[in-house]
Design a protein around this motif. Structure first.
Motif, PDB file in Angstrom:
ATOM      1  N   SER A  92       0.761  -1.190   0.042  1.00 32.96           N
ATOM      2  CA  SER A  92      -0.013   0.084   0.037  1.00 32.96           C
ATOM      3  C   SER A  92       0.821   1.328  -0.138  1.00 32.96           C
ATOM      4  N   LEU A  93       1.691   1.350   0.658  1.00 30.38           N
ATOM      5  CA  LEU A  93       2.681   2.525   0.863  1.00 30.38           C
ATOM      6  C   LEU A  93       3.598   2.695  -0.312  1.00 30.38           C
ATOM      7  N   GLY A  96       1.372   4.204  -2.988  1.00 31.00           N
ATOM      8  CA  GLY A  96       1.335   5.691  -2.752  1.00 31.00           C
ATOM      9  C   GLY A  96       2.200   6.171  -3.248  1.00 31.00           C
ATOM     10  N   GLU A  97       3.421   5.719  -3.214  1.00 31.10           N
ATOM     11  CA  GLU A  97       4.729   6.599  -3.689  1.00 31.10           C
ATOM     12  C   GLU A  97       4.728   6.642  -5.037  1.00 31.10           C
ATOM     13  N   THR A  99       1.811   7.003  -7.017  1.00 35.70           N
ATOM     14  CA  THR A  99       0.788   7.807  -7.307  1.00 35.70           C
ATOM     15  C   THR A  99       1.197   9.255  -7.787  1.00 35.70           C
ATOM     16  N   ASP A 115      -5.887  13.303   3.741  1.00 37.83           N
ATOM     17  CA  ASP A 115      -4.626  12.590   3.164  1.00 37.83           C
ATOM     18  C   ASP A 115      -4.608  11.324   3.468  1.00 37.83           C
ATOM     19  N   SER A 116      -4.808  10.333   2.350  1.00 42.20           N
ATOM     20  CA  SER A 116      -4.975   9.002   2.664  1.00 42.20           C
ATOM     21  C   SER A 116      -3.539   8.477   2.736  1.00 42.20           C
ATOM     22  N   ARG A 117      -2.208   9.152   2.363  1.00 43.29           N
ATOM     23  CA  ARG A 117      -1.130   8.563   2.430  1.00 43.29           C
ATOM     24  C   ARG A 117      -0.725   8.833   3.826  1.00 43.29           C
ATOM     25  N   THR A 118      -1.006   9.843   4.375  1.00 39.48           N
ATOM     26  CA  THR A 118      -0.863   9.879   6.010  1.00 39.48           C
ATOM     27  C   THR A 118      -1.423   8.943   6.821  1.00 39.48           C
ATOM     28  N   ILE A 121       0.411   5.577   6.365  1.00 35.93           N
ATOM     29  CA  ILE A 121       1.710   5.474   6.964  1.00 35.93           C
ATOM     30  C   ILE A 121       1.616   5.448   8.594  1.00 35.93           C
TER      31      ILE A 121
END
Length: 142
Positions: A92-93, A96-97, A99, A115-118, A121
């Motif tokens: 998943s992480l 996200g990188e 995207t 912020d779905s990335r935050t 994480i």
């Protein structure tokens, strides 16, 4: 139950020594173990007892994991090779990188989104933290 019948997947690990040097880690760990003991006692007396898992065992584990992720990030264990949840979080992480960032003007036209990335994480760090204090079978649940 005999020692031969105890599954290692269900055993609570001894937290690392550095956790005992942090008063907040100790407070949250003791609160977690206290709630577990209370719930175990209640369910032993009456297996049909109604208790809210989100206010008790799970909540105290999340609280401890969040503290560990916030205050002791550098001490968290690396990804566990055999853990499916670790693999999911890593993927998943990594996704996200890759995207792409929005082009100029795109961000203004969208409504404000969390912020779905935050969040990803945070969830990954909390999961890694749980490897320090929860049994393997329990760690994979979150």
């Amino acid at each position: 139950m005999s020692a031969e019948r105890i599954d290692p997947e269900d055993q609570w690990p001894l937290p690392p020594a550095w956790m005992w040097d942090c008063a907040e880690c100790v407070r949250r760990y003791e609160a977690m173990k206290h709630v577990q003991a209370v719930i175990a006692g209640l369910t032993a007396e009456d297996p049909g007892v109604d208790w809210d898992v989100t206010d008790s065992i799970v909540g105290t584990q999340i609280s401890l994991a969040r503290h560990l992720a916030d205050e002791h990030r550098r001490s968290l264990p690396d990804w566990e090779p055999g853990c499916e949840t670790c693999a999911h979080h890593r993927a998943s992480l990594a996704e996200g990188e890759r995207t792409p960032e929005p082009r100029t003007g795109e961000a203004e036209s969208r409504t404000e989104e969390p912020d779905s990335r935050t969040g990803a994480i945070m969830a990954a760090e909390e999961h890694r933290a749980r490897h320090l204090f929860a049994p393997p079978r329990v760690v994979g649940l979150m």
